[in-house]
Design a protein around this motif. Structure first.
Motif, mmCIF file in Angstrom:
data_model
loop_
_atom_site.group_PDB
_atom_site.id
_atom_site.type_symbol
_atom_site.label_atom_id
_atom_site.label_comp_id
_atom_site.label_asym_id
_atom_site.label_seq_id
_atom_site.Cartn_x
_atom_site.Cartn_y
_atom_site.Cartn_z
ATOM 1 N N ALA A 50 13.940 -21.433 28.793
ATOM 2 C CA ALA A 50 15.213 -22.052 28.407
ATOM 3 C C ALA A 50 16.289 -21.820 29.466
ATOM 4 O O ALA A 50 17.080 -22.720 29.777
ATOM 5 C CB ALA A 50 15.670 -21.492 27.057
ATOM 6 N N ILE A 51 16.314 -20.625 30.047
ATOM 7 C CA ILE A 51 17.314 -20.313 31.079
ATOM 8 C C ILE A 51 17.105 -21.167 32.319
ATOM 9 O O ILE A 51 18.065 -21.664 32.925
ATOM 10 C CB ILE A 51 17.263 -18.813 31.435
ATOM 11 N N LEU A 52 15.852 -21.375 32.708
ATOM 12 C CA LEU A 52 15.553 -22.175 33.898
ATOM 13 C C LEU A 52 15.941 -23.639 33.721
ATOM 14 O O LEU A 52 16.145 -24.356 34.714
ATOM 15 C CB LEU A 52 14.067 -22.060 34.242
ATOM 16 N N ARG A 53 16.044 -24.095 32.472
ATOM 17 C CA ARG A 53 16.441 -25.497 32.226
ATOM 18 C C ARG A 53 17.954 -25.675 32.281
ATOM 19 O O ARG A 53 18.443 -26.811 32.269
ATOM 20 C CB ARG A 53 15.900 -25.955 30.865
ATOM 21 N N ILE A 54 18.690 -24.571 32.305
ATOM 22 C CA ILE A 54 20.148 -24.660 32.422
ATOM 23 C C ILE A 54 20.503 -25.054 33.858
ATOM 24 O O ILE A 54 20.053 -24.425 34.816
ATOM 25 C CB ILE A 54 20.810 -23.316 32.041
ATOM 26 N N ARG A 55 21.325 -26.066 34.035
ATOM 27 C CA ARG A 55 21.583 -26.617 35.363
ATOM 28 C C ARG A 55 22.551 -25.767 36.184
ATOM 29 O O ARG A 55 22.372 -25.597 37.389
ATOM 30 C CB ARG A 55 22.126 -28.045 35.241
ATOM 31 N N SER A 56 23.585 -25.240 35.574
ATOM 32 C CA SER A 56 24.592 -24.504 36.334
ATOM 33 C C SER A 56 24.164 -23.052 36.548
ATOM 34 O O SER A 56 23.563 -22.428 35.670
ATOM 35 C CB SER A 56 25.931 -24.535 35.610
ATOM 36 N N ASN A 57 24.473 -22.521 37.732
ATOM 37 C CA ASN A 57 24.176 -21.123 38.020
ATOM 38 C C ASN A 57 24.970 -20.184 37.118
ATOM 39 O O ASN A 57 24.470 -19.132 36.699
ATOM 40 C CB ASN A 57 24.498 -20.815 39.489
ATOM 41 N N THR A 58 26.194 -20.579 36.810
ATOM 42 C CA THR A 58 27.027 -19.762 35.922
ATOM 43 C C THR A 58 26.421 -19.664 34.534
ATOM 44 O O THR A 58 26.386 -18.590 33.924
ATOM 45 C CB THR A 58 28.452 -20.351 35.817
ATOM 46 N N GLY A 59 25.925 -20.788 34.046
ATOM 47 C CA GLY A 59 25.296 -20.813 32.723
ATOM 48 C C GLY A 59 24.042 -19.965 32.678
ATOM 49 O O GLY A 59 23.800 -19.240 31.709
ATOM 50 N N ARG A 60 23.232 -20.073 33.749
ATOM 51 C CA ARG A 60 22.001 -19.268 33.806
ATOM 52 C C ARG A 60 22.319 -17.782 33.850
ATOM 53 O O ARG A 60 21.677 -16.971 33.175
ATOM 54 C CB ARG A 60 21.161 -19.670 35.019
ATOM 55 N N HIS A 61 23.318 -17.427 34.663
ATOM 56 C CA HIS A 61 23.694 -16.019 34.785
ATOM 57 C C HIS A 61 24.230 -15.475 33.464
ATOM 58 O O HIS A 61 23.896 -14.354 33.048
ATOM 59 C CB HIS A 61 24.749 -15.852 35.877
ATOM 60 N N LYS A 62 25.055 -16.264 32.775
ATOM 61 C CA LYS A 62 25.614 -15.830 31.498
ATOM 62 C C LYS A 62 24.524 -15.661 30.451
ATOM 63 O O LYS A 62 24.528 -14.696 29.676
ATOM 64 C CB LYS A 62 26.652 -16.848 31.013
ATOM 65 N N ALA A 63 23.562 -16.583 30.425
ATOM 66 C CA ALA A 63 22.468 -16.502 29.450
ATOM 67 C C ALA A 63 21.597 -15.283 29.711
ATOM 68 O O ALA A 63 21.215 -14.563 28.786
ATOM 69 C CB ALA A 63 21.629 -17.781 29.494
#
Length: 320
Positions: free
Chosen positions: A228-241
């Motif tokens: 699920a994290i890898l499907r997040i497009r933004s780096n900020t979103g991935r880092h927060k998750a």
């Protein structure tokens, strides 16, 4: 040790002697101070986290609900082992009575198995938060959290009761020198003179269902989380998750790694020094590290601590 009359004369063990620190003669005072400092830090660190979670409404979420149980377990875990170790540092013979040994093993195994199950429940919580955000409130409702916590404690109690009952049926034939620093099932099996097959099978079954089973649940949860994290497009979103589950992931790796080494070592075991080091890391150091891991990287915990400290300063009239 006492003797019993029968067809054979058999020595009955009434106490055990720990050999874990037998090679340390001049450093007993240093070890006493070191273990005392570790124990106090563990009590204060986990006690602060447990108290903050109860006092701050912002921490009344499923993740912190399980974390409060984890902090409570770490306090109990250390209290079962370290006080007796500290007392023995002040004596020439590092001993424990038979009944105290059985009781120590009983509570250790409760907390160990319960912590495994709680870590799996926390992994499921992170899965629900990241992979099922719209259904999170339903999947991790108050009743679900209570049920998961109850199941975790029941699992620990059941596993511990089985091992303890089996251990009370062991005969030791006068052998009372334990190559360990506290009472646990594997070191007792090493010195028993009766058949230990059933006990060993019970340990292996518990390792599969409690330790390995919960670890696989954690692994499966994190496979879905990572996907699920890898499907997040933004780096900020991935880092927060990822940051929301980083602390839990670190604790899982440390705890399950040390548990595997502690309980699934070769039948011949390692050297006494290595066994002592492993036991110290598993049951004494890890409970001390958990508050550091969960608080240093957690803004919510640090904000709750500042709020409580600010309130204390205000009530005492000290400058803030």
């Amino acid at each position: 040790m006492q003797s019993m009359e029968g067809s054979n004369r058999t020595l009955v063990v009434t106490e055990f002697i720990f050999l874990g620190f037998s090679g340390v003669h001049r450093g007993q005072s240093f070890l006493f101070l070191l273990f005392l400092a570790i124990y106090l830090f563990t009590l204060v660190g986990n006690g602060v986290i447990f108290t903050l979670i109860q006092l701050d409404s912002r921490l009344h979420s499923p993740m912190y609900f399980f974390l409060s149980h984890l902090a409570f377990i770490d306090i109990c875990y250390s209290s079962v082992t370290i006080p007796k170790i500290l007392v023995n540092f002040l004596r020439q013979r590092h001993t424990i009575s038979y009944n105290q040994c059985i009781a120590q093993m009983f509570f250790l195994m409760i907390f160990s198995a319960t912590q495994c199950a709680l870590l799996a429940a926390m992994a499921y919580d992170r899965y629900a938060a990241i992979c099922q955000p719209l259904r999170y409130a339903h999947l991790m409702s108050r009743s679900v959290c209570v049920s998961l916590a109850t199941a975790s404690w029941t699992c620990g109690l059941l596993a511990s009761t089985i091992h303890t009952v089996l251990s009370t049926n062991l005969a030791f034939c006068g052998a009372n020198r334990i190559h360990h620093i506290f009472c646990d099932a594997p070191p007792l099996l090493q010195i028993a003179c009766s058949d230990t097959y059933v006990n060993e099978m019970a340990l292996h079954v518990a390792s599969v269902f409690v330790s390995l089973g919960t670890f696989l649940l954690v692994v499966v949860s994190y496979i879905f989380i990572l996907s699920a994290i890898l499907r997040i497009r933004s780096n900020t979103g991935r880092h927060k998750a990822f940051s929301t589950c980083a602390a839990h992931l670190v604790v899982v790796i440390i705890y399950f790694g040390m548990a595997n080494v502690n309980y699934n070592r070769p039948s011949a075991g390692y050297s006494l020094e290595v066994d002592t080091l492993i036991s110290t890391l598993y049951c004494i150091i890890i409970p001390m590290l958990n508050p550091l891991i969960y608080s240093l990287r957690n803004k919510e915990v640090k904000e709750a601590l500042r709020k409580v400290l600010g309130g204390l300063k205000k009530d005492s009239g000290l400058p803030q």
